[in-house]
Design a protein around this motif. Structure first.
Motif, short mmCIF file in Angstrom:
data_model
loop_
_atom_site.label_atom_id
_atom_site.label_comp_id
_atom_site.label_asym_id
_atom_site.label_seq_id
_atom_site.Cartn_x
_atom_site.Cartn_y
_atom_site.Cartn_z
N ASP A 74 -27.72 106.36 48.70
CA ASP A 74 -27.23 107.03 49.90
C ASP A 74 -27.82 108.44 50.01
OD1 ASP A 74 -25.77 107.31 52.22
OD2 ASP A 74 -23.94 107.91 51.21
N LEU A 75 -27.92 109.13 48.89
CA LEU A 75 -28.53 110.47 48.89
C LEU A 75 -29.99 110.41 49.28
CD1 LEU A 75 -27.22 112.36 45.70
CD2 LEU A 75 -26.71 112.87 48.10
N LYS A 99 -22.09 113.83 51.95
CA LYS A 99 -21.97 112.48 51.40
C LYS A 99 -20.61 112.23 50.75
CE LYS A 99 -25.84 111.15 52.89
NZ LYS A 99 -25.85 110.16 53.99
N HIS A 130 -21.89 103.63 51.84
CA HIS A 130 -21.63 105.05 51.59
C HIS A 130 -20.50 105.18 50.54
CE1 HIS A 130 -24.14 105.66 55.08
NE2 HIS A 130 -23.33 104.88 55.79
N ALA A 158 -30.68 110.35 52.82
CA ALA A 158 -30.48 111.66 53.47
C ALA A 158 -31.64 112.60 53.21
CB ALA A 158 -29.19 112.30 52.96
N GLY A 177 -19.82 108.10 48.58
CA GLY A 177 -19.48 109.46 48.18
C GLY A 177 -17.98 109.71 48.12
#
Length: 362
Positions: free
Chosen positions: A358-359, A114, A315, A362, A317
């Motif tokens: 976003d995490l 990420k 995103h 995943a 990260g």
């Protein structure tokens, strides 16, 4: 590479000295203004050049025998250092209990995927050696998020004294639109109306003056444009009664040394009030571009970063990684194209919420 400093009355002249000695391929490291013991202000420009070029220009040709010997010793030393780093890395991995390794590696790979840098994660994980946190994925993720929260910095919004705010950054990140949003915020949306003026230095971009002038007309704000350091000083003097002066600069490539040097001259102008320099860059910044953006704009003495184009990515990260590695305080987020609505004061919580979302995916 070898660093060398050139001194002159202004940054442009100092940089020209470097180019005269080494050619156009010099790499700019820093440019600053210093008061010497005689009371005079002088500009120092530091550049980096290949070691061989430095030795040739400074000392002439060196006999191949001695040079080859020194080169062999240097290569041997570098090889030994590389092997030492490898051994230290292996030792760090061996310190993890076998049953914990899968948990650590799983979480580490998730954060790296990420956008969070391995070097930052390794530093944090090394401090947890022997801790039970390493054996619980949920606790480890929570711990890393807390460390990110602690590491992020926010530049507080203050308008308790008159100031000049100069926005710098790469081409196409939305500096002019961000200035319009800031102008509307300070002039109409705060607890009291502030007297705001717009000053344009962006003489390179076609239509830049017209765009800022359009916003100024809509908001009924004073707007002027200048093209020289002398004109900049005169413009600031003409606007001395204003609470906030917002300065738009030319968008530039991190590799455009001449424009960067020109911006240094503006930043180092002798002015009677506080000058805040804000780096504007996009939330869509690429990992490969981070170092170039930071290294080529940081010598402008950046006070804060304003992050644009939050609406163009899901995103965050790499953006978060930028803030962690370079420890720059955030001041504002631009979350869309609407003026003045899509602007907010920077918030660690908001940025972390985007990253956590976003995490979770995943």
């Amino acid at each position: 590479m070898v660093n060398e400093t050139f001194v002159a009355s202004d940054p442009k002249s100092a940089y020209e000295q470097a180019v005269e000695k080494y050619g156009e391929s010099v790499e700019l490291i820093s440019a600053k203004q210093i008061k010497y013991e005689d009371g005079k202000l002088r500009s120092e420009v530091c550049i980096a050049v290949p070691k061989d070029l430095f030795m040739e220009k400074s000392f002439g040709k060196i006999s191949t025998g001695d040079h080859a010997s020194e080169k062999d010793e240097e290569e041997t030393l570098l090889a030994e250092l590389g092997e030492l780093k490898k051994q230290l890395s292996l030792m760090k991995e061996d310190m993890l209990d076998p049953e914990d390794e899968s948990v650590v590696q799983k979480v580490k790979k998730l954060f790296m995927k990420k956008g969070i840098a391995k070097v930052w994660l390794d530093d944090i994980l090394a401090s947890l050696m022997g801790s039970t946190i390493l054996g619980d994925a949920t606790l480890l993720v929570s711990y890393l998020l807390e460390e990110i929260d602690e590491s992020l910095k926010v530049h507080e919004e203050t308008l308790d004294e008159p100031k000049i705010m100069m926005l710098v950054g790469p081409t196409g990140v939305g500096k002019t639109t961000t200035i319009a949003k800031l102008a509307a915020r300070y002039a109409y949306l705060m607890d009291k109306p502030y007297k705001v003026a717009l000053l344009n230095l962006d003489s390179y971009k076609v239509g830049a003056f017209e765009q800022l002038a359009h916003y100024a007309d809509i908001m009924q704000l004073e707007h002027i444009t200048v093209e020289s350091v002398e004109g900049f000083a005169a413009g600031l003097e003409a606007l001395r009664d204003y609470d906030v002066i917002l300065v738009d600069t030319a968008g530039m490539s991190p590799y455009d040394t001449k424009k960067l040097i020109k911006t240094v001259e503006f930043v180092q102008t002798d002015i009677p009030r506080k000058l805040e320099v804000s780096l504007v860059f996009s939330a869509t910044v690429k990992y490969e571009d981070m170092d170039d953006i930071y290294n080529n704009f940081s010598f402008l003495d950046i006070d804060s970063v304003m992050i644009s184009k939050f609406d163009e990515t899901k995103h965050f990260g790499t953006l978060l990684n930028f803030m962690l590695l370079y420890k720059l305080p955030m001041s504002y987020f631009s979350t869309g194209q609407e003026v003045p609505d899509d602007l907010m004061v920077a918030s660690k919580e908001y940025l972390l919420e985007q990253f956590i979302g976003d995490l979770d995916e995943a």
